[in-house]
Design an enzyme around this catalytic site. Structure first.
Site, PDB file in Angstrom:
ATOM      1  N   GLU A  80       0.233  -1.389   0.461  1.00 48.79           N
ATOM      2  CA  GLU A  80       0.025  -0.258   0.267  1.00 48.79           C
ATOM      3  C   GLU A  80       0.877   1.695  -0.133  1.00 48.79           C
ATOM      4  OE1 GLU A  80      -0.712  -2.959   1.927  1.00 48.79           O
ATOM      5  OE2 GLU A  80      -2.428  -3.219   1.055  1.00 48.79           O
ATOM      6  N   HIS A 124     -12.309  -4.337   8.507  1.00 47.25           N
ATOM      7  CA  HIS A 124     -12.169  -3.729   6.343  1.00 47.25           C
ATOM      8  C   HIS A 124     -13.933  -3.327   7.071  1.00 47.25           C
ATOM      9  CE1 HIS A 124      -9.304  -7.899   6.502  1.00 47.25           C
ATOM     10  NE2 HIS A 124      -9.467  -7.049   5.576  1.00 47.25           N
TER      11      HIS A 124
END
Lengths: 309, 323
Positions: B60, B129
């Site tokens: 990321e 999440h």
């Protein structure tokens, strides 16, 4: 390269002096002692190539062609500075010269350089990105992610670690278990090269080779230039983590003296020529300081500009 | 008009902008042949190839960091972070690089990049999440923050975001990907900074974002049966924020509730409430209320998750307490 090194040295000496006089706000991280790395590396680049720099960035910027006037004005926080007084020492940039910024975050330039190289690759413009960072940054995640990504896509980028042996007070010995950071290249399947960072020719040769490889589609190279900063991490650093003797040893290996002696021996330089160069640089620096001091501060409301395009 | 899903609308925006401008490229984990974790980029790899739909390793930091470098040097990257929750891994690149670079360089660089990332709960995906982290990004001058609720808005706003010269955080709700809505065949743009009145009403204004727009509309429908007329405003972009439309509505209805899926504490709702208090206080007949997720991480078990995330019944209850 000799002139570039000397220009960096004299600029930094002046900055240290001005900082001590309280004329420069914020932090100053001196590059004195590491001049051969910036000068050798940037001499191997084309003007259109990119660099990403660090919080110790003055030397890189000067070597890439940064204008001393605008740099000094920025250090003073003046309107005429490279960043209109909004960046200061740690954030000077000139995208027109391919300078994608000094950076206040250690290791942040690594993925940015990968991105600039990706951009060159996608635009097929033949530009190379050279990423300056240091030993401390090589322990960060950005190092792994940025180099790994550049390596799998064979991007035109050169990762140049200026190993000055200390991350603020953390000596390399205590910060990593290996001696040569260049060894880490093997983890990414790219060449890792160790050079004497105080030998400007050695740096130039190594970077030139890496740039050639990058430009021809061969992918990145990790170069480790071993050197030392003579002054503290920042101006005012008491340096309790190393001895004065250690610094004296490095001063004996001064990259500028060393190259000067070589050039004198070769007959390329003589005392007269040295004086000429010194005078020219002294004049440039005087002009830069004068420019900075005479420049106005930005209006307070200008703080609200340049947030969005 | 034809109806397509939110995911299809986003894909169309990506496809059209990539066709229009060859500087636009997609980069992220599994965005290529796999088509993205939620299938949003499906087919684009086949159409544009791996050079412009770039599959990355799990990195990321490098996805966002490289996008900053590429945007500064003439490209227009559209990085995808698989879940908004993972933005933390790239947060230096967002906060200290993308958001500040233009400013720190005295306006000498443009960073045209759009970070697409799904937010929200509803899938029992639990605490790592399911978050709605828009307040992280609206707190950073230098970023624009977009949060579309319908396929029409998602397509038009994404096209505007890709053409914008600033870093934009584009927050998609994962429970909306399959929701269908009317999207014209012809090209259109939804400009950033223009709120949309999703339903007109006269008794109370609900300012809702993303998934909560749909729940608020459902609540409004129920309340109508009881004679309560609810106006639902969707800001669509949190920065720039269309304050005018929000204030206009509050001045008309004299009551306001802010509904969002992010936790209440330090959420964006507090910002909207403050704006209303500062600029429309004298029009209010009651204190402004917030209906937000409870101040906990998002739990796994469905009854727990449903309890934490605002439901239609919570919105109805809040309205009834005020009107």
């Amino acid at each position: 390269m000799y002139t570039t090194m000397l220009r960096i040295r004299r600029f930094e000496e002046k900055v240290v002096e001005l900082f001590a006089q309280g004329k420069i706000p914020g932090f100053v991280h001196s590059y004195i002692g590491e001049e051969a790395v910036a000068a050798g590396a940037c001499a191997a680049l084309e003007p259109t190539d990119y660099i990403t720099s660090t919080h110790r960035g003055h030397g890189h910027l000067i070597a890439k062609g940064g204008d001393l006037k605008y740099m000094m004005a920025e250090l003073y926080g003046k309107k005429t500075g490279y960043c209109k007084g909004k960046g200061g020492s740690m954030h000077i940039a000139d995208v027109d010269l391919g300078i994608l910024g000094a950076n206040g975050i250690v290791g942040a330039g690594i993925p940015i350089a990968t991105g600039a190289a990706l951009s060159s690759y996608l635009q097929k413009n033949g530009r190379v990105a050279l990423c300056f960072f240091s030993d401390g940054a090589s322990n960060r995640g950005t190092f792994h992610e940025g180099i790994n990504m550049a390596s799998i896509w064979k991007l035109p980028v050169v990762f140049l670690c200026e190993n000055n042996m200390y991350g603020i007070s953390m000596p390399q010995k205590r910060g990593m278990a290996i001696e040569d950071i260049a060894d880490r290249a093997s983890a990414y399947g790219i060449p890792g090269v160790v050079v004497d960072g105080n030998d400007v020719i050695a740096v130039y040769e190594a970077v030139k080779e890496a740039v050639k490889r990058a430009r021809s589609g061969g992918g990145p190279t990790l170069i480790e230039a071993k050197t030392a900063r003579w002054r503290g991490h920042f101006e005012g650093d008491p340096q309790i983590y190393r001895t004065p003797e250690e610094i004296e040893e490095w001063k004996k290996k001064c990259p500028i003296k060393r190259f000067e002696e070589k050039l004198l021996k070769m007959g390329v330089l003589n005392e007269e020529k040295i004086k000429e160069i010194e005078d020219m640089i002294a004049k440039e620096i005087d002009e830069a300081v004068k420019f900075a001091e005479e420049s106005p501060y930005p209006e307070p409301e200008e703080a609200l500009e340049d947030v969005y395009a | 008009m034809r109806e397509i899903t939110y995911a299809e609308a986003i894909r169309e925006a990506l496809r059209e902008e990539m066709k229009r401008d060859e500087r636009v490229y997609i980069i992220g984990e599994d965005v290529g042949r796999f088509g993205g974790c939620f299938g949003v980029t499906k087919g684009l790899w086949e159409e544009f190839g791996g050079e412009r739909v770039k599959d990355t390793p799990i990195s990321e930091t490098a996805i966002i960091g490289s996008s900053v470098g590429a945007a500064a040097t003439g490209m227009r990257p559209v990085p995808e972070i698989m879940f908004c929750d993972f933005m933390g891994v790239a947060m230096d690149e967002i906060t200290n690089q993308a958001a500040k670079m233009r400013y720190m360089f005295g306006g000498k660089v443009k960073l045209p990049m759009v970070v697409r990332t799904p937010v929200g709960g509803g899938l029992s995906a639990a605490a790592q999440h399911s978050q709605s982290l828009e307040a992280w990004f609206t707190h950073l001058p230098g970023l624009k923050v977009v949060m579309p609720s319908t396929p029409y808005d998602a397509k038009g706003l994404l096209k505007a975001a890709i053409r914008d010269d600033n870093p934009v955080i584009f927050l998609e709700h994962k429970m909306l990907y399959g929701v269908k809505g009317e999207v014209p065949e012809e090209e259109y743009i939804v400009p950033l900074g223009v709120a949309d009145v999703k339903r007109e009403g006269k008794d109370i204004t609900i300012i809702a974002t993303s998934m909560m727009v749909h729940k608020s509309l459902e609540a409004a429908k129920e309340l109508e049966k009881e004679g309560i007329s609810v106006e639902v405003i969707d800001p669509r972009t949190l920065y720039p924020l269309d304050e005018e439309k929000i204030l206009e509505s509050v001045k008309k209805t004299h009551r306001a509730i802010v509904v969002h899926e992010a936790v209440e504490r330090s959420g964006f709702g507090g910002e909207i409430v403050a704006i209303i208090m500062e600029k429309a206080f004298e029009y209010l007949d009651a204190p402004v209320k917030r209906v937000c997720a409870k101040n906990t991480p998002i739990p796994f078990s469905p009854p727990l998750e449903n309890f934490v995330i605002p439901q239609v019944s919570d919105i109805i209850k809040a309205v009834k307490e005020m009107v």
